[in-house]
Design a protein around this motif. Structure first.
Motif, PDB file in Angstrom:
ATOM      1  N   ALA A  96      24.077   9.157  41.993  1.00  0.00           N
ATOM      2  CA  ALA A  96      23.841   8.639  40.642  1.00  0.00           C
ATOM      3  C   ALA A  96      25.098   7.992  40.063  1.00  0.00           C
ATOM      4  N   GLU A  97      26.267   8.592  40.301  1.00  0.00           N
ATOM      5  CA  GLU A  97      27.529   8.028  39.810  1.00  0.00           C
ATOM      6  C   GLU A  97      27.818   6.680  40.470  1.00  0.00           C
ATOM      7  N   ALA A  98      27.620   6.608  41.781  1.00  0.00           N
ATOM      8  CA  ALA A  98      27.877   5.368  42.511  1.00  0.00           C
ATOM      9  C   ALA A  98      26.933   4.255  42.055  1.00  0.00           C
ATOM     10  N   MET A  99      25.656   4.589  41.895  1.00  0.00           N
ATOM     11  CA  MET A  99      24.682   3.594  41.447  1.00  0.00           C
ATOM     12  C   MET A  99      24.988   3.128  40.025  1.00  0.00           C
ATOM     13  N   ALA A 100      25.395   4.047  39.151  1.00  0.00           N
ATOM     14  CA  ALA A 100      25.735   3.692  37.767  1.00  0.00           C
ATOM     15  C   ALA A 100      26.979   2.800  37.724  1.00  0.00           C
ATOM     16  N   LEU A 101      27.936   3.075  38.584  1.00  0.00           N
ATOM     17  CA  LEU A 101      29.151   2.257  38.640  1.00  0.00           C
ATOM     18  C   LEU A 101      28.810   0.806  38.968  1.00  0.00           C
ATOM     19  N   ILE A 102      27.987   0.604  39.987  1.00  0.00           N
ATOM     20  CA  ILE A 102      27.609  -0.749  40.391  1.00  0.00           C
ATOM     21  C   ILE A 102      26.779  -1.413  39.292  1.00  0.00           C
TER      22      ILE A 102
END
Length: 106
Positions: free
Chosen positions: A41-47
């Motif tokens: 979720a953090e990685a997807m939100a960053l992108i």
């Protein structure tokens, strides 16, 4: 006298260019660490929030984008799955790449 002035000018130009390059490297925002330190979720939100992110990998870095509109006109967007802390196949975003010959729509 003239060669001395010319040498002095060259030295100052080179020193200025080196200083400007070091300053540019310091002002660059730090790249996020590898995706294995983030949750999916953090990685997807960053992108999604940044739109265009370069994430450092083991020996290389990779550019991820939030959607096909972030790619150049001749590039295609390819969905990328990367390992994260909680998901070995997290759909983080897209990678822009040039299509192969067989992928062109003739």
């Amino acid at each position: 006298m003239r060669p001395l002035v010319l040498a002095w000018l060259c030295i100052h130009l080179v020193a200025g260019a080196i200083g400007a390059g070091a300053l540019a490297q310091q002002s660059r925002p730090p790249r996020p660490a590898g995706t294995t330190r983030m949750t999916c979720a953090e990685a997807m939100a960053l992108i999604k929030n940044e739109g265009d992110v370069v994430i450092a990998g083991g020996t290389n870095s990779e550019r991820f984008v939030s959607g096909p509109d972030q790619c150049n006109g001749s590039e295609i967007a390819e969905l990328r799955f990367v390992p994260t802390r909680d998901n070995p196949q997290c759909p983080i975003g897209y990678r822009c790449r040039e299509p192969g010959f067989e992928e062109w729509n003739w």
